[in-house]
Design a protein around this motif. Structure first.
Motif, mmCIF file in Angstrom:
data_model
loop_
_atom_site.group_PDB
_atom_site.id
_atom_site.type_symbol
_atom_site.label_atom_id
_atom_site.label_comp_id
_atom_site.label_asym_id
_atom_site.label_seq_id
_atom_site.Cartn_x
_atom_site.Cartn_y
_atom_site.Cartn_z
ATOM 1 N N MET A 186 0.840 -1.189 0.000
ATOM 2 C CA MET A 186 0.000 0.000 0.000
ATOM 3 C C MET A 186 0.880 1.246 0.000
ATOM 4 S SD MET A 186 -2.766 1.148 2.795
ATOM 5 C CE MET A 186 -3.144 2.822 3.128
ATOM 6 N N GLU A 187 0.579 2.124 -0.896
ATOM 7 C CA GLU A 187 1.360 3.352 -0.964
ATOM 8 C C GLU A 187 0.527 4.481 -0.382
ATOM 9 O OE1 GLU A 187 4.209 5.351 -4.294
ATOM 10 O OE2 GLU A 187 3.316 3.407 -4.653
ATOM 11 N N GLU A 241 -1.506 14.090 -0.396
ATOM 12 C CA GLU A 241 -2.852 13.798 -0.914
ATOM 13 C C GLU A 241 -3.773 13.325 0.215
ATOM 14 O OE1 GLU A 241 -5.696 13.537 -3.815
ATOM 15 O OE2 GLU A 241 -3.756 14.538 -3.762
ATOM 16 N N GLU A 261 -13.920 10.560 4.941
ATOM 17 C CA GLU A 261 -13.903 9.377 5.804
ATOM 18 C C GLU A 261 -13.142 8.216 5.177
ATOM 19 O OE1 GLU A 261 -17.799 8.406 7.274
ATOM 20 O OE2 GLU A 261 -18.014 10.318 8.309
ATOM 21 N N PHE A 303 -9.486 8.585 5.749
ATOM 22 C CA PHE A 303 -9.214 8.282 7.145
ATOM 23 C C PHE A 303 -9.187 6.769 7.368
ATOM 24 C CE2 PHE A 303 -10.396 7.234 11.430
ATOM 25 C CZ PHE A 303 -9.592 8.077 12.184
ATOM 26 N N GLU A 304 -10.198 6.088 6.837
ATOM 27 C CA GLU A 304 -10.304 4.630 6.986
ATOM 28 C C GLU A 304 -9.053 3.946 6.461
ATOM 29 O OE1 GLU A 304 -12.434 2.192 7.902
ATOM 30 O OE2 GLU A 304 -14.274 3.220 8.471
ATOM 31 N N TYR A 355 -6.331 4.492 8.863
ATOM 32 C CA TYR A 355 -6.674 3.744 10.069
ATOM 33 C C TYR A 355 -6.365 2.244 9.907
ATOM 34 C CZ TYR A 355 -9.802 1.718 13.624
ATOM 35 O OH TYR A 355 -10.317 0.994 14.650
ATOM 36 N N ARG A 356 -6.850 1.662 8.790
ATOM 37 C CA ARG A 356 -6.659 0.220 8.576
ATOM 38 C C ARG A 356 -5.172 -0.129 8.450
ATOM 39 N NH1 ARG A 356 -9.839 -3.334 8.510
ATOM 40 N NH2 ARG A 356 -11.907 -2.658 9.091
ATOM 41 N N TYR A 357 -4.433 0.757 7.804
ATOM 42 C CA TYR A 357 -3.015 0.478 7.586
ATOM 43 C C TYR A 357 -2.215 0.629 8.873
ATOM 44 C CZ TYR A 357 1.628 0.570 5.534
ATOM 45 O OH TYR A 357 2.932 0.298 5.233
ATOM 46 N N PHE A 381 -6.391 7.564 17.121
ATOM 47 C CA PHE A 381 -7.181 7.798 15.913
ATOM 48 C C PHE A 381 -8.380 8.714 16.182
ATOM 49 C CE2 PHE A 381 -4.784 4.142 14.368
ATOM 50 C CZ PHE A 381 -4.380 4.658 13.145
ATOM 51 N N TRP A 419 -8.955 12.192 14.189
ATOM 52 C CA TRP A 419 -10.209 12.596 13.534
ATOM 53 C C TRP A 419 -10.736 13.910 14.116
ATOM 54 C CZ3 TRP A 419 -12.352 12.037 9.148
ATOM 55 C CH2 TRP A 419 -13.713 12.337 8.958
ATOM 56 N N PHE A 466 2.999 8.276 15.103
ATOM 57 C CA PHE A 466 3.922 7.583 16.001
ATOM 58 C C PHE A 466 4.256 8.438 17.228
ATOM 59 C CE2 PHE A 466 4.424 4.681 12.477
ATOM 60 C CZ PHE A 466 4.572 3.465 13.128
ATOM 61 N N PHE A 477 9.798 10.655 11.661
ATOM 62 C CA PHE A 477 9.549 9.297 11.219
ATOM 63 C C PHE A 477 8.820 9.261 9.879
ATOM 64 C CE2 PHE A 477 8.050 4.987 12.026
ATOM 65 C CZ PHE A 477 9.169 4.487 12.654
ATOM 66 N N PHE A 513 7.507 6.326 7.592
ATOM 67 C CA PHE A 513 7.380 4.882 7.635
ATOM 68 C C PHE A 513 7.911 4.184 6.386
ATOM 69 C CE2 PHE A 513 5.132 0.862 7.818
ATOM 70 C CZ PHE A 513 5.435 0.515 9.115
ATOM 71 N N VAL A 549 -8.981 -5.417 13.288
ATOM 72 C CA VAL A 549 -9.030 -3.963 13.385
ATOM 73 C C VAL A 549 -10.481 -3.591 13.666
ATOM 74 C CG1 VAL A 549 -8.614 -1.782 12.202
ATOM 75 C CG2 VAL A 549 -7.123 -3.740 11.767
ATOM 76 N N PHE A 584 -14.088 1.865 13.105
ATOM 77 C CA PHE A 584 -13.953 3.176 13.737
ATOM 78 C C PHE A 584 -15.279 3.912 13.688
ATOM 79 C CE2 PHE A 584 -12.904 7.672 13.849
ATOM 80 C CZ PHE A 584 -12.002 7.724 14.897
ATOM 81 N N PHE A 631 -17.144 7.272 13.575
ATOM 82 C CA PHE A 631 -16.831 8.669 13.291
ATOM 83 C C PHE A 631 -17.625 9.624 14.165
ATOM 84 C CE2 PHE A 631 -15.260 6.690 9.457
ATOM 85 C CZ PHE A 631 -14.075 7.376 9.279
ATOM 86 N N TYR A 649 -4.330 -6.168 -0.618
ATOM 87 C CA TYR A 649 -3.456 -6.215 -1.781
ATOM 88 C C TYR A 649 -2.193 -5.431 -1.466
ATOM 89 C CZ TYR A 649 -7.172 -8.305 -4.434
ATOM 90 O OH TYR A 649 -8.114 -9.169 -4.876
ATOM 91 N N GLN A 654 0.267 -6.497 0.199
ATOM 92 C CA GLN A 654 0.930 -6.963 1.421
ATOM 93 C C GLN A 654 0.904 -8.476 1.506
ATOM 94 O OE1 GLN A 654 -0.364 -4.938 5.023
ATOM 95 N NE2 GLN A 654 -0.963 -3.212 3.766
ATOM 96 N N ASP A 698 -0.676 -3.855 -5.310
ATOM 97 C CA ASP A 698 -1.953 -3.166 -5.074
ATOM 98 C C ASP A 698 -2.143 -1.997 -6.044
ATOM 99 O OD1 ASP A 698 -4.373 -2.435 -4.042
ATOM 100 O OD2 ASP A 698 -3.552 -1.345 -2.333
#
Lengths: 196, 333
Positions: free
Chosen positions: A1-2, A7, A17, A20-21, A24-26, A53, A57, A74, A118, A120, B67, B70, B72, B128, B130, B282
């Motif tokens: 994932m980049e 952006e 949202e 954000f998700e 959050y997931r990453y 998180f 938000w 971090f 940092f 990542f 996970v 969340f 909002f 994707y 990972q 990905d």
């Protein structure tokens, strides 16, 4: 994932949202792992990461486009973790002096972890570059020890090496990583030039 | 620049590392380590550096966790200890109680509890771009490729060890001849006792395949009950349309090296290469008209970034590329 920082941060500020998700997931598992390494309490660590998180938000309006999101996440996790460790330490009564001592050692280590610059993805690239420099055998042993959580004895058996050789490979890998990652490690942080 | 350990105290590095990894349990030994860390500022620096180095190198390999979603709008749920650990503790408690009550009740309660627990599932989804790895309750190790979902019971039921996958996974199954290990993925079912094999079954693909590296397995077509046995070095492909099995000898390395972070192609069509690269990085890859997607490639992708990889392809073939956010266009130069 980049994660393209500018952006994502721009979208985050505007209250998107989905962006954000994605963040959050990453980062949830990674920040949880980070906190847990020092707190040694999974539930307390989960609560910290949730708080981080929620704060991200709630305070998205205070972010700027050029904010380094990695460093933000971090650093906030680090500060919240330090606070919790202080609290956990004060809760330990006389009997658990032993536990309090271990928390104190972790507190000081985490305090030494510089998260202010940092990035990542850059860090992952640095680690890969450092690993590529190792001999294939040395790399294999280190990866099994580090990423697969294998005991030295298991690695020795599987690769048909002596335990001494396995230990030597791990020491060598650590030395090399230490040199290559010096910018990220506490006692050598003097100059940061991570942003081009 | 780094601190070099003198041979006299190099023992400490291994010991420190074992402590950091949480492998040292004895209170006396831990006390000895804490004494050492606290004795001089230099020692503390050595510990801090090793500890932080260890954490840093592991950041991109976090443990698998659910996970939580969340919210909002309102307060996030605070965590209370239940989850997997809670269930296992319950299981252990019942087991101990049963032991006290005697062997008959041990069997009954243990079985019932086990069945109840085996109805609870954990699901892991690897996004994707990972790859990941976990160890199941029975000691079976599973490597998960990009875009893969694995569903497994908290505790295996008393008869079989059954898991479900969508996507690609490599299994190193813990030997247990009394309890066959079964991997289900739609039509395809693979049954083994203890072995090393790869299963590739992405729901959007026409073919599901299994590649065997070691041991022996039985591959079933769930719908018509047909099965075939495999020997090491063989691959079985199930055509989802015709329901036919195709057995062939392959270089298994080509199908299993992804777990070592290597993507290998041997005489693969450009179409196949693109499919795998999309999952690996990905990204969406679009091919401009006029590019021959049946052209064949032999190559190995190591840990290159997408950009490096595309540069390599454009230099060695008559193709050019363009990256836009998370999509790539392959075109003529």
């Amino acid at each position: 994932m980049e994660i393209t920082p500018i952006e994502v941060v721009r979208k985050l500020i505007s209250g998107d949202e989905q962006s954000f998700e994605k963040v959050y997931r990453y980062f949830y598992p990674r920040l949880l792992y980070f906190a847990k390494q020092y707190i040694h309490d999974i539930e307390a660590s989960k609560n910290i990461v949730q708080d981080v998180f929620t704060e991200l938000w709630d305070r998205r309006n205070t972010l700027k486009e050029e904010t380094n999101l990695n460093a933000w996440l971090f650093t906030v996790t680090k500060n919240k973790s330090l606070k919790i460790i202080r609290h956990l330490k004060s809760q330990q009564n006389y009997d658990s002096y032993f536990k309090a001592r271990q928390l104190d050692v972790n507190y000081k280590a985490l305090n030494d972890f510089d998260t202010s610059n940092f990035v990542f993805e850059e860090l992952q690239v640095q680690i890969n570059i450092a690993l590529e420099k190792l001999s294939p055998a040395c790399r294999k042993v280190f990866e099994m020890c580090r990423f697969e959580d294998r005991k030295n004895r298991e690695i020795a058996e599987e690769l048909n090496l002596s335990i001494k050789t396995v230990e030597a490979h791990i020491s060598k890998a650590l030395r090399s990583l230490k040199a290559d990652l010096k910018d990220y490690l506490p006692i050598f942080y003097i100059l940061f030039h991570l942003h081009k | 620049m780094g601190y070099t350990f003198k041979s006299q105290i190099s023992m400490n590095e291994e010991k420190l590392l074992s402590y950091i990894k949480g492998e040292i349990r004895s209170e006396a030994e831990i006390t000895e380590i804490l004494d050492w860390i606290e004795s001089t500022p230099e020692n503390r620096k050595i510990y801090n550096q090793l500890k932080n180095l260890w954490v840093i190198t592991g950041l991109d390999h976090p443990d698998h966790v659910e996970v939580p979603s969340f919210s909002f709008t309102g307060k996030q749920q605070k965590h209370i200890q239940i989850s997997l650990f809670g269930s296992l503790l319950k299981y252990a408690a019942v087991f101990i109680l049963a032991f006290v009550l005697g062997s008959t009740s041990l069997y009954l309660i243990n079985q019932r509890e086990r069945i109840a627990l085996s109805a609870q599932y954990n699901t892991i989804e690897v996004p994707y771009g990972q790859r990941s790895q976990i160890t199941l309750y029975d000691g079976t190790r599973v490597w998960l490729n990009s875009g893969t979902k694995l569903k497994y019971p908290v505790v295996f039921n008393p008869d079989t060890r059954e898991v479900n996958i969508e996507g690609e996974a490599y299994f190193n199954v813990a030997k247990d001849e009394k309890h066959p290990f079964v991997v289900s993925c739609g039509k395809l079912k693979v049954e083994v006792l203890g072995t090393h094999f790869d299963v590739c079954a992405y729901p959007n693909e026409n073919e599901f395949s299994t590649t065997l590296e070691e041991g022996s397995v039985k591959v079933y077509n769930n719908e018509n009950g047909k099965f075939t046995k495999m020997k090491p070095g063989e691959q079985v492909v199930l055509d989802r349309k015709t329901d036919l099995f195709k057995l062939s000898r392959v270089d298994t390395d080509l199908y299993t090296s992804w777990k070592e972070n290597l993507l290998k192609f041997d005489d693969a069509t450009f179409e196949e290469v693109i499919k795998k690269m999309e999952r690996w990085y990905d990204v969406r890859i679009t091919v401009a008209p006029g590019i021959n997607t049946k052209e064949r490639f032999t190559m190995t992708i190591k840990t290159e970034s997408l950009r490096e990889m595309l540069l390599l392809v454009s230099k060695t073939t008559k193709m050019n590329y363009e990256i836009k956010e998370s999509s790539v266009l392959i075109k003529k130069p």
